[in-house]
Design a protein around this motif. Sequence first.
Motif, PDB file in Angstrom:
ATOM      1  N   VAL A 182       0.918  -0.962  -0.060  1.00  0.00           N
ATOM      2  CA  VAL A 182       0.285  -0.241   0.165  1.00  0.00           C
ATOM      3  C   VAL A 182       0.574   1.456   0.333  1.00  0.00           C
ATOM      4  N   ARG A 183       1.820   1.123   0.549  1.00  0.00           N
ATOM      5  CA  ARG A 183       2.695   2.503   1.419  1.00  0.00           C
ATOM      6  C   ARG A 183       3.515   2.769  -0.641  1.00  0.00           C
ATOM      7  N   HIS A 184       4.288   1.685  -1.525  1.00  0.00           N
ATOM      8  CA  HIS A 184       4.578   1.666  -2.403  1.00  0.00           C
ATOM      9  C   HIS A 184       3.118   1.252  -3.310  1.00  0.00           C
ATOM     10  N   ARG A 185       2.356   1.829  -3.768  1.00  0.00           N
ATOM     11  CA  ARG A 185       1.603   1.229  -4.596  1.00  0.00           C
ATOM     12  C   ARG A 185       1.534   1.717  -5.366  1.00  0.00           C
ATOM     13  N   TRP A 186       1.931   3.373  -5.911  1.00  0.00           N
ATOM     14  CA  TRP A 186       2.014   4.049  -7.635  1.00  0.00           C
ATOM     15  C   TRP A 186       3.670   3.270  -8.106  1.00  0.00           C
ATOM     16  N   ARG A 187       4.452   3.789  -7.275  1.00  0.00           N
ATOM     17  CA  ARG A 187       5.867   2.620  -8.135  1.00  0.00           C
ATOM     18  C   ARG A 187       5.693   1.377  -8.433  1.00  0.00           C
ATOM     19  N   LEU A 188       5.116   0.256  -7.441  1.00  0.00           N
ATOM     20  CA  LEU A 188       4.789  -1.153  -7.546  1.00  0.00           C
ATOM     21  C   LEU A 188       4.307  -1.417  -8.759  1.00  0.00           C
ATOM     22  N   LEU A 189       3.057  -0.468  -9.003  1.00  0.00           N
ATOM     23  CA  LEU A 189       2.042  -0.420  -9.939  1.00  0.00           C
ATOM     24  C   LEU A 189       2.353  -0.060 -11.612  1.00  0.00           C
ATOM     25  N   ALA A 190       3.409   0.951 -11.405  1.00  0.00           N
ATOM     26  CA  ALA A 190       4.060   1.354 -12.460  1.00  0.00           C
ATOM     27  C   ALA A 190       4.921   0.214 -12.931  1.00  0.00           C
ATOM     28  N   GLY A 191       5.388  -0.420 -12.437  1.00  0.00           N
ATOM     29  CA  GLY A 191       6.997  -1.597 -11.897  1.00  0.00           C
ATOM     30  C   GLY A 191       6.107  -2.469 -11.967  1.00  0.00           C
ATOM     31  N   CYS A 192       4.780  -3.458 -12.030  1.00  0.00           N
ATOM     32  CA  CYS A 192       4.963  -4.340 -12.713  1.00  0.00           C
ATOM     33  C   CYS A 192       4.271  -3.757 -14.223  1.00  0.00           C
ATOM     34  N   LEU A 193       3.524  -2.746 -14.696  1.00  0.00           N
ATOM     35  CA  LEU A 193       2.756  -2.849 -15.454  1.00  0.00           C
ATOM     36  C   LEU A 193       4.587  -2.901 -16.452  1.00  0.00           C
ATOM     37  N   LEU A 194       5.517  -2.466 -16.452  1.00  0.00           N
ATOM     38  CA  LEU A 194       6.621  -2.418 -17.427  1.00  0.00           C
ATOM     39  C   LEU A 194       7.631  -3.603 -17.631  1.00  0.00           C
ATOM     40  N   ILE A 195       7.592  -4.249 -16.155  1.00  0.00           N
ATOM     41  CA  ILE A 195       8.043  -5.213 -15.961  1.00  0.00           C
ATOM     42  C   ILE A 195       7.271  -6.485 -16.847  1.00  0.00           C
ATOM     43  N   ALA A 196       6.193  -6.500 -16.975  1.00  0.00           N
ATOM     44  CA  ALA A 196       4.662  -7.463 -17.524  1.00  0.00           C
ATOM     45  C   ALA A 196       4.951  -6.783 -19.211  1.00  0.00           C
ATOM     46  N   LEU A 197       5.408  -5.417 -19.324  1.00  0.00           N
ATOM     47  CA  LEU A 197       5.484  -5.118 -20.648  1.00  0.00           C
ATOM     48  C   LEU A 197       6.514  -5.586 -21.366  1.00  0.00           C
ATOM     49  N   VAL A 217       4.887 -11.272 -11.275  1.00  0.00           N
ATOM     50  CA  VAL A 217       3.832 -10.437 -12.102  1.00  0.00           C
ATOM     51  C   VAL A 217       4.134 -10.883 -13.693  1.00  0.00           C
ATOM     52  N   GLY A 218       5.464 -10.443 -14.409  1.00  0.00           N
ATOM     53  CA  GLY A 218       6.053 -10.457 -15.318  1.00  0.00           C
ATOM     54  C   GLY A 218       5.969 -12.061 -15.145  1.00  0.00           C
ATOM     55  N   ALA A 219       6.254 -12.592 -14.936  1.00  0.00           N
ATOM     56  CA  ALA A 219       6.395 -14.916 -15.018  1.00  0.00           C
ATOM     57  C   ALA A 219       5.446 -14.369 -15.394  1.00  0.00           C
ATOM     58  N   LEU A 220       4.124 -14.898 -14.619  1.00  0.00           N
ATOM     59  CA  LEU A 220       2.767 -15.068 -15.827  1.00  0.00           C
ATOM     60  C   LEU A 220       2.460 -14.187 -17.209  1.00  0.00           C
ATOM     61  N   VAL A 221       2.684 -12.849 -17.044  1.00  0.00           N
ATOM     62  CA  VAL A 221       2.196 -12.580 -18.327  1.00  0.00           C
ATOM     63  C   VAL A 221       2.784 -12.894 -18.756  1.00  0.00           C
ATOM     64  N   ALA A 222       4.332 -13.271 -19.279  1.00  0.00           N
ATOM     65  CA  ALA A 222       5.108 -14.439 -20.449  1.00  0.00           C
ATOM     66  C   ALA A 222       4.863 -15.543 -20.509  1.00  0.00           C
ATOM     67  N   THR A 223       5.036 -16.330 -19.418  1.00  0.00           N
ATOM     68  CA  THR A 223       3.895 -17.704 -19.421  1.00  0.00           C
ATOM     69  C   THR A 223       2.297 -17.482 -20.151  1.00  0.00           C
ATOM     70  N   ALA A 224       1.635 -16.205 -19.902  1.00  0.00           N
ATOM     71  CA  ALA A 224       0.311 -16.345 -20.645  1.00  0.00           C
ATOM     72  C   ALA A 224       0.685 -16.758 -22.316  1.00  0.00           C
TER      73      ALA A 224
END
Length: 512
Positions: free
Chosen positions: A14-29, A135-142
Motif C-alpha cells: 500500500v505504501r508504495h502502490r504507485w511505484r509498484l503498479l508502474a513497476g509491475c506494468l513495465l516489467i510485464a511489458l 507478475v512478469g513471469a505470469l504474463v510471459a507464460t500467458a
Amino acid sequence: MVSARINIRWRAVVRHRWRLLAGCLLIALHQACEAVVPIVIGETVDLAVATGSPARLITWIGLLCGLYLLLTTAYRNGARQLMRALAEESHALRLEVAAKVLDPRAEVRTGDVLTISTTDADHASYLLDYVPRIVGALVATAVSAVGLCLISVPLGLVVLIGTPLVLIALQRAAPGITRRVATRQEVAGRASSLATDLVTGLRPLRGIGAQEAADARYREVSDESLRATLAAARTQGVFLAASNSVSTLLAGGIAILAGWFALTGRISPGELITVIGLAAFLTEPFGALSAAPSWIATARASADRIAELLGSTPAPPPTGTPPIRPAAGECLGVVAETDAATIVQLYDDGSPDVLVAPHHPELFSGTIRDNIVLAADHELAEALRASAADDVVRAHPEGLDHSIAERGSALSGGQRQRLALARALLARPKLLVLHDPTTAVDAVTEHAIARGIRDLRHGPGSGLGTLIVTTSPALLAVTDRVVVLRDGRIVATGTHASLAALDPAYRAAVLR
C-alpha cells in the motif's frame, strides 16, 4: 506482551502502490515483449527467409529491433521504480525498528536489533521486487501459451495446464521454508546478542577467570546458529533444485514435442524455431514461478519478526509520585529494600530540573571529552575529581581526547561508571538522582567518590539536592539523612550512623 500485529507485507504494498503498479506494468511489458521475440523470429523465417523477400526481411528485422528497444526501455524504467520503492521501504523499516528499540522501556536483545534492522528489513522489503517478478513471469507464460496455442493447441495446453500444477505442488513446501528461515534468524539474533554481551563484559570476565566458560557458551550458541542456517539452506537448496528441475523438464518436454510435430509435418520450420525459442525462454518465467514460494516464505518470515518487534508493547512506566524528595541543599540517601529500580524511575518525570542517572552507564563512540563535557573547563576538572574519573583520564596518554569504543566496551565497568558520573555531576541539575553509582569500583575509590559528590554539590550555600538510591555505606555516610523504603513506603528515617546503631534490619541491608 504483544498487541495486534502490523501486516508488514500488505503495508509495504500500500505504501508504495504507485511505484509498484508502474513497476509491475513495465516489467510485464518487458516480459511480454521477450515472449514475442521468438514469435517474430519464427515469422521472419517463414514469411521472409523462406520466400526470399528482401523487403519482408527488412520489415521483420525492423520490427524485431523496435521490439528490443521497447523491452529494454520498459525494463530499465520498471527496475528504477522498483529499486526506489525497495530502498525506501527497507530504510523506513530500519527507522521504525530504531525508534522502537530506542524506547527506554523496550526490552530487545542487541543481536535481534542487528538481524531485524539489516537482514529482516532487506528480506521483507524484497517483496516489492518479488511481486513484479511474479507478475512478469505470469504474463510471459500467458503470452507464450497463447503463441504456442496458435501454432499447436496441444503445445499451448502443456503450458496452460502444467504450470499451475507445478506451482500448486511447489507451494506445499512454503510453510516449511518459512519455519526454517524464522528459526535461523532467531538463533542468529541470540548469537549476536551473546557476542555483544561478551565483548562488552570482557574485562570483568577476565577478572573473575570466566572467559573459558563464556567462550564455551558462545561456541554452543554459535554451533546452534550454524545448524539452523544449514538446515534452512538445505531446505531452500532442495526446493530450488526441485523447482529448477521441474521447470527445465517442462520446457524440455515442449521442445521435444515440437520436434516430433515438425518431423511429422504438423508445424513449419519457422514455427519449430518459435517453439524452441519459447521453450528456451520459458525456463526463466518457469524458474521464477517455481522459486516464488521460497521468496514469499523468506519475506514472510522476516516480516513476521519485524511485526513482532513493532507490535510489542513496552513495559508501562511506573505510576505514582516519588515517596520522598530532598530539601534544597540536602543530600538524601534512600535504601530501598524492594524495587529500587522502580523507585528511581518515579523521579524521571522529564523535568529539566531533575536528572536521573541510571545504574547502567551509557557511553557512545567518541572521545572522553565528547562523552562528558557539558560546561567550562574549570567545572570539568571539578567533576572529574569528584567522580574519580580523573584517574581514567590520566591512564591514557591522550587524556580527554582518548577514543572510546561504542558503549565503552574497551573500558572496565568502574571506568564507565566514573565517566557517566562525571557527566551527571557536570550537568549540575537542581535534583540529581543516582542509582548505585559505585558498584563497579573498589572501596578506596568509592569513599573518594562519596566525598567528592558531597563536596561538589553540597558546599556552603548550595541549593542543589541529591538523592542516592544505594546500599553502599560509603555513600550513605556522606548523606544528611537516610530514608528506608519497603514496598514504596517509608519504614525508617535517620542518619546513617543512628540507623546503623539502632536498626538491625538496616545493618543487615547496608553493612558489609
